[in-house]
Scaffold this motif. Structure first.
Motif, PDB file in Angstrom:
ATOM      1  N   ASN A  24       0.808  -1.202   0.000  1.00 14.96           N
ATOM      2  CA  ASN A  24       0.000   0.000   0.000  1.00 14.96           C
ATOM      3  C   ASN A  24       0.855   1.271   0.000  1.00 14.96           C
ATOM      4  OD1 ASN A  24      -1.918   2.011   0.371  1.00 14.96           O
ATOM      5  ND2 ASN A  24      -2.266   1.528   2.519  1.00 14.96           N
ATOM      6  N   GLY A  25       0.769   2.014  -1.110  1.00 17.40           N
ATOM      7  CA  GLY A  25       1.406   3.323  -1.164  1.00 17.40           C
ATOM      8  C   GLY A  25       2.780   3.369  -1.770  1.00 17.40           C
ATOM      9  N   LEU A  26       3.369   2.237  -2.133  1.00 19.72           N
ATOM     10  CA  LEU A  26       4.705   2.278  -2.738  1.00 19.72           C
ATOM     11  C   LEU A  26       4.605   2.937  -4.111  1.00 19.72           C
ATOM     12  CD1 LEU A  26       7.704   1.623  -2.651  1.00 19.72           C
ATOM     13  CD2 LEU A  26       7.166  -0.646  -3.593  1.00 19.72           C
ATOM     14  N   LEU A  27       5.356   4.031  -4.294  1.00 14.26           N
ATOM     15  CA  LEU A  27       5.239   4.867  -5.484  1.00 14.26           C
ATOM     16  C   LEU A  27       6.465   4.816  -6.379  1.00 14.26           C
ATOM     17  CD1 LEU A  27       3.616   7.123  -7.003  1.00 14.26           C
ATOM     18  CD2 LEU A  27       4.851   8.767  -5.558  1.00 14.26           C
ATOM     19  N   ALA A  28       7.659   4.837  -5.771  1.00 14.98           N
ATOM     20  CA  ALA A  28       8.872   4.964  -6.578  1.00 14.98           C
ATOM     21  C   ALA A  28      10.062   4.350  -5.852  1.00 14.98           C
ATOM     22  CB  ALA A  28       9.150   6.435  -6.890  1.00 14.98           C
ATOM     23  N   ILE A  29      11.081   4.045  -6.629  1.00 14.68           N
ATOM     24  CA  ILE A  29      12.326   3.463  -6.133  1.00 14.68           C
ATOM     25  C   ILE A  29      13.488   4.287  -6.663  1.00 14.68           C
ATOM     26  CG2 ILE A  29      13.851   1.443  -6.209  1.00 14.68           C
ATOM     27  CD1 ILE A  29      11.445  -0.328  -6.483  1.00 14.68           C
ATOM     28  N   GLY A  30      14.494   4.474  -5.793  1.00 16.53           N
ATOM     29  CA  GLY A  30      15.726   5.089  -6.257  1.00 16.53           C
ATOM     30  C   GLY A  30      15.856   6.548  -5.899  1.00 16.53           C
ATOM     31  N   GLY A  31      16.674   7.249  -6.662  1.00 18.55           N
ATOM     32  CA  GLY A  31      16.951   8.647  -6.346  1.00 18.55           C
ATOM     33  C   GLY A  31      17.948   8.767  -5.220  1.00 18.55           C
ATOM     34  N   ASP A  32      17.836   9.841  -4.452  1.00 20.41           N
ATOM     35  CA  ASP A  32      18.752  10.095  -3.352  1.00 20.41           C
ATOM     36  C   ASP A  32      18.012  10.835  -2.252  1.00 20.41           C
ATOM     37  OD1 ASP A  32      18.688  12.916  -4.007  1.00 20.41           O
ATOM     38  OD2 ASP A  32      20.094  12.478  -5.642  1.00 20.41           O
ATOM     39  N   PRO A  48      10.091   9.042   2.206  1.00 21.96           N
ATOM     40  CA  PRO A  48      10.934   7.850   2.076  1.00 21.96           C
ATOM     41  C   PRO A  48      10.778   6.934   3.280  1.00 21.96           C
ATOM     42  CG  PRO A  48      12.247   9.670   2.882  1.00 21.96           C
ATOM     43  CD  PRO A  48      10.850  10.203   2.692  1.00 21.96           C
ATOM     44  N   TRP A  49      10.854   5.637   3.017  1.00 15.39           N
ATOM     45  CA  TRP A  49      10.763   4.653   4.105  1.00 15.39           C
ATOM     46  C   TRP A  49      11.341   3.347   3.576  1.00 15.39           C
ATOM     47  CZ3 TRP A  49       5.648   1.959   5.899  1.00 15.39           C
ATOM     48  CH2 TRP A  49       5.882   1.273   7.101  1.00 15.39           C
ATOM     49  N   PHE A  50      12.478   2.941   4.121  1.00 14.65           N
ATOM     50  CA  PHE A  50      13.158   1.763   3.588  1.00 14.65           C
ATOM     51  C   PHE A  50      14.171   1.254   4.607  1.00 14.65           C
ATOM     52  CE2 PHE A  50      15.479   5.545   2.532  1.00 14.65           C
ATOM     53  CZ  PHE A  50      16.824   5.220   2.649  1.00 14.65           C
ATOM     54  N   ASN A  51      14.472  -0.029   4.519  1.00 15.90           N
ATOM     55  CA  ASN A  51      15.503  -0.613   5.362  1.00 15.90           C
ATOM     56  C   ASN A  51      16.881  -0.323   4.794  1.00 15.90           C
ATOM     57  OD1 ASN A  51      13.687  -1.839   7.226  1.00 15.90           O
ATOM     58  ND2 ASN A  51      13.308  -3.475   5.746  1.00 15.90           N
ATOM     59  N   ILE A  56      16.293   3.085  -1.929  1.00 22.12           N
ATOM     60  CA  ILE A  56      15.394   4.089  -1.371  1.00 22.12           C
ATOM     61  C   ILE A  56      13.992   3.869  -1.930  1.00 22.12           C
ATOM     62  CG2 ILE A  56      14.911   6.570  -1.180  1.00 22.12           C
ATOM     63  CD1 ILE A  56      17.909   7.054  -1.506  1.00 22.12           C
ATOM     64  N   LEU A  57      13.019   3.749  -1.034  1.00 19.91           N
ATOM     65  CA  LEU A  57      11.627   3.534  -1.424  1.00 19.91           C
ATOM     66  C   LEU A  57      10.813   4.763  -1.027  1.00 19.91           C
ATOM     67  CD1 LEU A  57      11.175  -0.147  -0.148  1.00 19.91           C
ATOM     68  CD2 LEU A  57      11.904   0.615  -2.424  1.00 19.91           C
ATOM     69  N   TRP A  58       9.926   5.191  -1.917  1.00 24.45           N
ATOM     70  CA  TRP A  58       9.107   6.392  -1.705  1.00 24.45           C
ATOM     71  C   TRP A  58       7.634   6.001  -1.658  1.00 24.45           C
ATOM     72  CZ3 TRP A  58      11.891  10.828  -0.904  1.00 24.45           C
ATOM     73  CH2 TRP A  58      13.242  10.803  -1.315  1.00 24.45           C
ATOM     74  N   TRP A  59       6.890   6.586  -0.702  1.00 25.63           N
ATOM     75  CA  TRP A  59       5.542   6.120  -0.400  1.00 25.63           C
ATOM     76  C   TRP A  59       4.533   7.262  -0.352  1.00 25.63           C
ATOM     77  CZ3 TRP A  59       5.021   0.786   0.742  1.00 25.63           C
ATOM     78  CH2 TRP A  59       6.238   0.104   0.921  1.00 25.63           C
ATOM     79  N   SER A  60       3.292   6.916  -0.671  1.00 21.62           N
ATOM     80  CA  SER A  60       2.142   7.790  -0.447  1.00 21.62           C
ATOM     81  C   SER A  60       0.931   6.885  -0.217  1.00 21.62           C
ATOM     82  CB  SER A  60       1.907   8.721  -1.643  1.00 21.62           C
ATOM     83  OG  SER A  60       0.869   9.649  -1.332  1.00 21.62           O
ATOM     84  N   PRO A  61       0.745   6.433   1.026  1.00 24.62           N
ATOM     85  CA  PRO A  61      -0.269   5.406   1.315  1.00 24.62           C
ATOM     86  C   PRO A  61      -1.698   5.944   1.293  1.00 24.62           C
ATOM     87  CG  PRO A  61       0.793   6.128   3.333  1.00 24.62           C
ATOM     88  CD  PRO A  61       1.534   6.788   2.207  1.00 24.62           C
ATOM     89  N   ASP A  62      -2.626   5.023   1.166  1.00 21.80           N
ATOM     90  CA  ASP A  62      -4.052   5.341   1.192  1.00 21.80           C
ATOM     91  C   ASP A  62      -4.744   4.298   2.069  1.00 21.80           C
ATOM     92  OD1 ASP A  62      -6.561   6.317   0.654  1.00 21.80           O
ATOM     93  OD2 ASP A  62      -6.651   5.570  -1.407  1.00 21.80           O
ATOM     94  N   PRO A  63      -5.298   4.708   3.229  1.00 21.91           N
ATOM     95  CA  PRO A  63      -5.478   6.078   3.711  1.00 21.91           C
ATOM     96  C   PRO A  63      -4.217   6.631   4.366  1.00 21.91           C
ATOM     97  CG  PRO A  63      -6.396   4.562   5.301  1.00 21.91           C
ATOM     98  CD  PRO A  63      -5.944   3.729   4.129  1.00 21.91           C
ATOM     99  N   ARG A  64      -4.305   7.873   4.809  1.00 21.23           N
ATOM    100  CA  ARG A  64      -3.200   8.573   5.454  1.00 21.23           C
ATOM    101  C   ARG A  64      -3.572   8.850   6.909  1.00 21.23           C
ATOM    102  NH1 ARG A  64       1.267  10.436   2.232  1.00 21.23           N
ATOM    103  NH2 ARG A  64       2.535  11.857   3.467  1.00 21.23           N
ATOM    104  N   ALA A  65      -2.637   8.668   7.817  1.00 22.29           N
ATOM    105  CA  ALA A  65      -2.860   8.983   9.231  1.00 22.29           C
ATOM    106  C   ALA A  65      -2.584  10.465   9.456  1.00 22.29           C
ATOM    107  CB  ALA A  65      -1.951   8.138  10.115  1.00 22.29           C
TER     108      ALA A  65
END
Length: 235
Positions: A24-32, A48-51, A56-65
């Motif tokens: 849920n919400g994973l949008l893009a990979i990479g960048g800096d 960003p949220w990644f181990n 680098i993983l970029w997110w925009s989840p649905d729903p949002r807290a």
């Protein structure tokens, strides 16, 4: 159309609505994690949220807290606790220490996603006056806090921690008090979890969140409100 994008040197992002539904919400990979890209991400409702072992993983989840800042904040029991407490509260006194506190593994976790790379990226934003911390002190000991990024009249919370019971709730109470006093309209808490529910977070459909973000992200808030300061909690 839901699709995963791979970022290049451009700091642009695909529309958040293109994020995957699983995960849920994973949008893009990479960048800096350069400041310009990070600020662009938050401006668009992306984070960003990644181990440490992942790209680098970029997110925009649905729903949002989210939280809608109101004063006073907190349950009767929390207010009673804080009234009796001798804790002190500061803003931007110990940003790196707060981020390190948030990065320390929790008892239920094997590690942390807040790597050294993440810590230094947000410290750079702090030096630019974009990222801020709330500290809770027991004497000279840092016992709790939180940090995040201000985008217009939206505060984008990143993480919080506590070393004593209720210290992270106290940090959030101070944040809530501060942003109410200075005209903020929204606190973004990203992904719902039990702790956020306990604090009173609401689950907002992503499109509703983005509508509010677009409404408030260009509102002018004086940078001076984030000057280093000691604050008193109000009830």
């Amino acid at each position: 159309m839901n699709s995963l994008s791979y970022l290049n040197r451009s700091i642009g992002f695909p529309p958040p609505e293109h994020a995957l539904t699983d995960p849920n919400g994973l949008l893009a990979i990479g960048g800096d994690l350069q400041p310009q890209r990070l600020l662009k991400a938050y401006y668009e409702g992306i984070f960003p949220w990644f181990n440490a072992s992942d790209p680098i993983l970029w997110w925009s989840p649905d729903p949002r807290a989210v939280f809608f800042p109101t004063h006073p904040f907190g349950s009767k029991s929390l207010k009673k606790f804080l009234k009796k407490s001798s804790w002190r509260y500061t803003i931007n006194y110990a940003f790196l220490d707060v981020v390190a506190g948030c990065a320390a593994p929790r008892s239920a976790q094997d590690g942390t996603w807040i790597s050294a790379e993440i810590q230094m990226a947000y410290y750079e934003l702090h030096l630019q006056g974009k990222a801020h911390s709330i500290e809770v002190w027991n004497g000279e000991h840092l016992v709790g806090g939180l940090y995040g990024i201000a985008v217009g009249a939206v505060f984008c919370g990143e993480s919080m921690f506590h070393r004593q019971t209720n210290a992270s709730k106290a940090a959030f109470a101070i944040l809530n008090q501060h942003v109410v006093q200075h005209g903020f309209k929204l606190i973004d808490a990203q992904v719902m979890n039990p702790h956020l529910i306990n604090l009173g977070a609401k689950a907002l459909p992503r499109q509703d969140f983005l509508t509010l973000l677009h409404r408030y992200r260009d509102q002018s808030i004086s940078p001076s409100i984030w000057n280093k300061q000691e604050v008193l909690i109000e009830f």
